[in-house]
Design an enzyme around this catalytic site. Structure first.
Site, PDB file in Angstrom:
ATOM      1  N   ASP A 143       0.134   1.152   4.115  1.00 19.57           N
ATOM      2  CA  ASP A 143       1.255   0.546   3.411  1.00 19.57           C
ATOM      3  C   ASP A 143       2.436   0.204   4.297  1.00 19.57           C
ATOM      4  O   ASP A 143       2.747   0.912   5.250  1.00 19.57           O
ATOM      5  CB  ASP A 143       1.723   1.481   2.291  1.00 19.57           C
ATOM      6  N   TYR A 202     -11.466  -6.514  -4.309  1.00 20.41           N
ATOM      7  CA  TYR A 202     -10.102  -6.659  -3.815  1.00 20.41           C
ATOM      8  C   TYR A 202     -10.165  -7.380  -2.473  1.00 20.41           C
ATOM      9  O   TYR A 202     -10.534  -6.782  -1.468  1.00 20.41           O
ATOM     10  CB  TYR A 202      -9.492  -5.266  -3.660  1.00 20.41           C
ATOM     11  N   GLU A 224      -2.281  -1.548 -11.441  1.00 17.69           N
ATOM     12  CA  GLU A 224      -2.658  -0.676 -10.338  1.00 17.69           C
ATOM     13  C   GLU A 224      -1.531   0.346 -10.171  1.00 17.69           C
ATOM     14  O   GLU A 224      -0.386  -0.020  -9.938  1.00 17.69           O
ATOM     15  CB  GLU A 224      -2.813  -1.529  -9.080  1.00 17.69           C
TER      16      GLU A 224
END
Lengths: 262, 399
Positions: free
Chosen positions: A62, A176, A51
C-alpha cells in the site's frame, strides 16, 4: 452471500449496460462505530461490492493514503475480531457483498483453522490477500475450502502470460487486474498496456474482470471501466472519506454504474 | 546421519520461509531464483566473486586466538573470526558484493536497500560505487538522526539516502519502504536485502554469500587445532553473520552452535529484540518466521542498544534450526553487552560492534564453565567504531 453473490452483483450491473464499481474503505478509520454508516452510504450509492481493508502494521503493498488510514484504524483500537463482531451485528442491514482485503498475518495469528468460518459467519463474501501469491496458497487451502468464501486473485501487468492464464482461471468472485506496476495510490496516467491486459484476462477468466490501483478521477473510472467489467477504487475513496467529501464518492461510483456517463 | 539440505524447492525451511509477496513481485522473485541458480553453477561467477572477496574486501581474514581474554577467564580457549577486518568493518559486505554481481548479471543497473544503523547501507553504497550501480538506501528518520555519520558516508559514496517517516521510522519501516520501491521499480532494480530475511531466494542466497565465514573458520581451526571447535557463538538480529558461520558446521553435530539475541532492557521489560526467545510464528517481509507481534497479529517494535539487532523478526532458517534444536538460542541484555564491549576493548585491544558484544558476553560465560581443552569460536561480526557515541552516552547514563 459467498462467491456467487459477488459474481452476480457484478453481472447484474453489466447486464444493464453499466460497469461495476468496488470502493475500498479501511475498517476502523476513523473508528469502528462508523463502519455501519459508511457501508450503508456506499450501499445506497449503488456500490456493486465493497472492499473492506483490515488494518496491518506493515502494509507493503500500500501507498501512503492507505498506510495512513491503517494507522488511524489501529490507533482507534481496531482488531480483526472487533471488525467481525461489528459486521455480524449489522449483517441484516447490509445487502452489498463485502470482500475483506487483508494481509496474511492477522489471519494467521487469529488461527487459520477457524478464521475463515468466522469471516463467513460475519456475512463476508470473499477475501483478497495481497501477500499470499499462488505459491503459498496451500497454507490456507484446506481451511478456506470449508467455506463458500471467494478468494480473489490479483493479476498484474508484470505477470508472465502463463501465470496470467492460471490466475484468471483460479480466481473466484472476480479477477483483480492490477492496472499499474507498484503499490496502491493515485496515478496521473493509465497505462496503455491495460486494454490488452484486460482482454487477455477476460479470455481466460470464468468470472468478471475488474481493474484497480491508481484510479482517482471520474474520467479515469469511466475510461478504465469501459475496458473490462468494472473498477476498484481505493486510495481516492479513503482520501475523500477522510476529508468528509462523501458526495464525491458518489460521483465516482456513478461514473461506472450509471450507463449514461459511459 | 542425514545431510542438511535446506531450503526445499519451495524455498521453505520446514514450515518457515516461502514467498509471501505481492503478485507484482513474484516475477522478480522467480527470475532472481533462476539467475541465482545459474550463477551458482557458473565457475566464472565464483571466480569474479573470489577476486573481490580477496583483493577488495581483504579475505581471508584471520581466526584469532584471544590469549589475553582466555587467560583472564581461565576456562575454554576463545578464538575470534575477524569479520571486523573486512573492508567497511563488518560481515555485511560479503553479501552486498555477491548480490551486486548478481544484479549486473541480471542486467539491472539500480540497487535499492534498507538499513538500520547504516552498516548494510554503507556496504551496499560501497559496492555500488565500485561497480557503477545507482543506489537508493531507505533509512528510518529516527535512525538517520542517530547515525548522521553513516548517512554522510553513504552520500559520500554516491548513494541517495531516503528518510522513512512511516511507522516508527526504524529498520522495519525502512524494509517496508524498500520493498515498496522495489515493487514500483522492479523492471530495472534489484533489492539487496541485508540479512537472511525476505522471500525466497533471499534467505538462502544471503546465507550462501555469508557462508564464506564458516568455510574459512573450518579450514583455519583445523590448521590451528587439528580439530573442530566445541562451540560456535554468534549474535542474531536478522541472523546473517550467524547463518554464515553456522551453515558449514550444521552437519558436524559435535559442534554446539549458539545464537545470541538482544534482550534489550530484559525479556520481562517487554523492551527487547529476542524474537526466538519470546516471540511466536507469523509472516512479515515475505517470509514465515518467528516475530514479535501482539495478539492481533500486528508487528511490534524491537528494542536493543544495538541498532543492528533491532528487528522484530528472525530469519526463517534460524526459526527452523530453533524448532529442530540444532542451534541453541539465548539472549543477552544491553548492560551485559556494554560490559563485554569494555572487557574486550581493554583485554584484547579490539573494540567490537555492540551487536558482536552480545555474542562476546555469552562466550565469556560459556568459557568460564569450560576447561582449557575446550575451544570456542566467536564470530566477531563487526568493529565498534560506529558505536562509540552510543556507548559513551550509555556509560555516562549508567554512572
Amino acid at each position: 452471500m459467498g462467491k456467487i453473490a459477488i459474481q452476480e452483483a457484478i453481472e447484474q450491473v453489466n447486464a444493464r449496460g453499466a460497469k461495476a464499481f468496488v470502493p475500498y474503505i479501511m475498517a476502523g478509520d476513523p473508528s469502528l462505530s462508523e463502519l455501519k454508516d459508511q457501508l450503508l452510504y456506499l450501499q445506497e450509492s449503488n456500490a456493486t461490492v465493497v472492499e473492506l481493508g483490515i488494518p496491518f502494521s506493515d502494509p507493503v503493498a500500500d501507498g501512503p493514503t492507505i498506510q495512513e488510514a491503517g494507522k488511524r484504524a489501529l490507533k482507534s483500537g481496531t482488531t480483526l475480531p472487533k471488525i467481525l463482531s461489528v459486521l455480524k451485528e449489522i449483517k441484516d442491514d447490509i445487502t452489498v457483498p463485502i470482500v475483506l482485503m487483508t494481509y496474511i498475518n492477522p489471519l494467521f495469528k487469529y488461527g487459520l483453522g477457524k478464521v475463515f468460518e468466522d469471516i463467513e459467519a460475519a456475512g463476508v463474501s470473499g477475501l483478497i490477500i495481497p501477500d499470499l501469491p499462488l505459491e503459498q496458497y496451500s497454507l490456507i487451502e484446506t481451511h478456506i475450502k470449508k467455506t463458500d468464501l471467494a478468494l480473489i486473485q490479483l493479476v498484474t501487468l508484470m505477470s508472465p502470460d502463463q501465470r496470467i492464464e492460471k490466475l484468471a482461471k483460479l480466481s473466484e468472485g472476480f479477477v483483480y487486474a492490477v492496472s499499474v506496476t507498484g503499490i496502491t495510490g493515485e496515478r496521473a496516467t493509465i497505462s496503455d498496456q491495460l486494454e490488452g491486459f484486460i482482454q487477455k484476462l477476460k479470455k481466460h477468466s470464468p468470472v468478471p474482470v475488474l481493474a484497480g490501483f491508481g484510479i482517482s478521477s471520474p474520467e479515469q473510472v469511466a475510461q478504465v471501466a469501459s475496458l473490462g467489467d468494472g473498477v476498484i477504487v481505493g486510495s481516492k475513496i479513503v482520501d475523500l472519506q477522510h476529508k468528509g467529501e462523501q458526495s464525491k464518492i458518489r460521483e465516482l461510483i456513478h461514473a461506472a454504474t450509471q450507463p449514461s456517463v459511459i | 546421519m542425514t545431510t542438511y539440505a535446506q531450503p526445499d524447492i519451495n524455498g521453505q525451511f520446514g514450515q518457515f520461509g516461502g514467498r509471501f509477496v505481492p503478485e507484482t513481485l513474484m516475477r522478480a522473485v522467480l527470475e532472481l531464483e533462476e539467475a541465482y541458480k545459474e550463477a551458482q553453477n557458473d565457475p566464472e561467477f565464483h571466480k569474479l566473486l573470489e577476486h573481490y572477496l580477496k583483493d577488495y574486501i581483504g579475505r581471508e581474514n584471520p581466526l584469532y586466538y584471544a590469549e589475553n581474554l582466555t587467560k583472564k577467564i581461565g576456562g575454554s580457549k576463545i578464538y575470534f573470526k575477524r569479520e571486523d577486518l573486512n573492508h567497511t568493518g563488518a560481515h555485511k559486505i560479503n553479501n552486498t558484493i555477491g548480490q551486486a554481481l548478481l544484479a549486473i548479471r541480471m542486467g539491472k543497473k539500480k540497487i535499492v536497500a534498507e538499513t538500520g544503523a547504516g552498516q548494510h547501507g554503507v556496504a551496499t553504497a560501497t559496492v555500488c560505487a565500485l561497480l557503477n550501480l545507482d543506489c537508493v538506501i531507505y533509512m528510518g528518520e529516527e535512525d538517520i538522526r542517530r547515525q548522521q555519520l553513516n548517512v554522510f558516508r553513504m552520500e559520500l559514496l554516491g548513494a541517495r539516502v531516503e528518510s522513512v517517516s512511516q511507522g516508527s521510522g526504524t529498520l522495519k519501516d525502512a524494509v517496508n519502504e524498500a520493498m515498496r520501491y522495489w515493487v514500483t521499480n522492479v523492471e530495472d532494480t534489484h533489492y539487496i536485502i541485508g540479512s537472511v530475511l525476505g522471500p525466497h531466494p533471499f534467505p538462502q542466497m544471503v546465507r550462501d554469500f555469508q557462508s564464506v565465514i564458516g568455510k574459512e573458520t573450518k579450514k583455519q581451526i583445523l590448521e590451528k587445532e587439528g580439530r573442530l571447535p566445541d562451540e560456535i557463538i554468534a549474535c542474531i538480529g536478522g541472523g546473517s553473520n550467524a547463518m554464515g558461520i553456522f551453515h558449514p558446521f550444521i552437519n558436524d553435530t559435535e559442534v554446539k552452535l549458539t545464537g545470541v539475541e538482544a534482550a534489550g532492557s530484559g525479556i520481562h521489560s517487554g523492551k527487547h529484540a529476542a524474537t526466538l526467545t519470546a516471540g511466536d510464528v507469523g509472516v512479515l517481509h515475505g517470509s514465515l518466521m518467528y516475530l514479535l507481534q501482539n495478539d492481533d497479529g500486528q508487528i511490534q517494535e524491537a528494542h536493543s542498544i544495538s541498532a543492528g539487532l533491532d528487528y522484530p523478526g528472525v530469519g526463517p532458517e534460524h526459526s527452523y534450526l530453533h524448532e529442530t534444536k540444532r542451534v541453541h538460542y539465548t539472549s543477552v541484555t544491553d548492560n551485559e553487552a556494554l560490559d563485554a564491549l569494555q572487557l574486550m576493548s581493554r583485554t584484547e585491544g579490539i573494540i567490537p560492534a555492540l551487536e558482536t558484544a552480545h555474542a562476546i558476553h555469552y562466550a565469556v560465560e560459556s568459557a568460564k564453565a569450560g576447561n582449557p581443552e575446550d575451544i570456542i569460536v566467536v564470530c566477531l561480526s563487526g568493529r565498534g567504531d560506529k558505536d562509540v557515541n552510543t556507548v559513551k552516552a550509555a556509560l555516562e547514563e549508567r554512572e
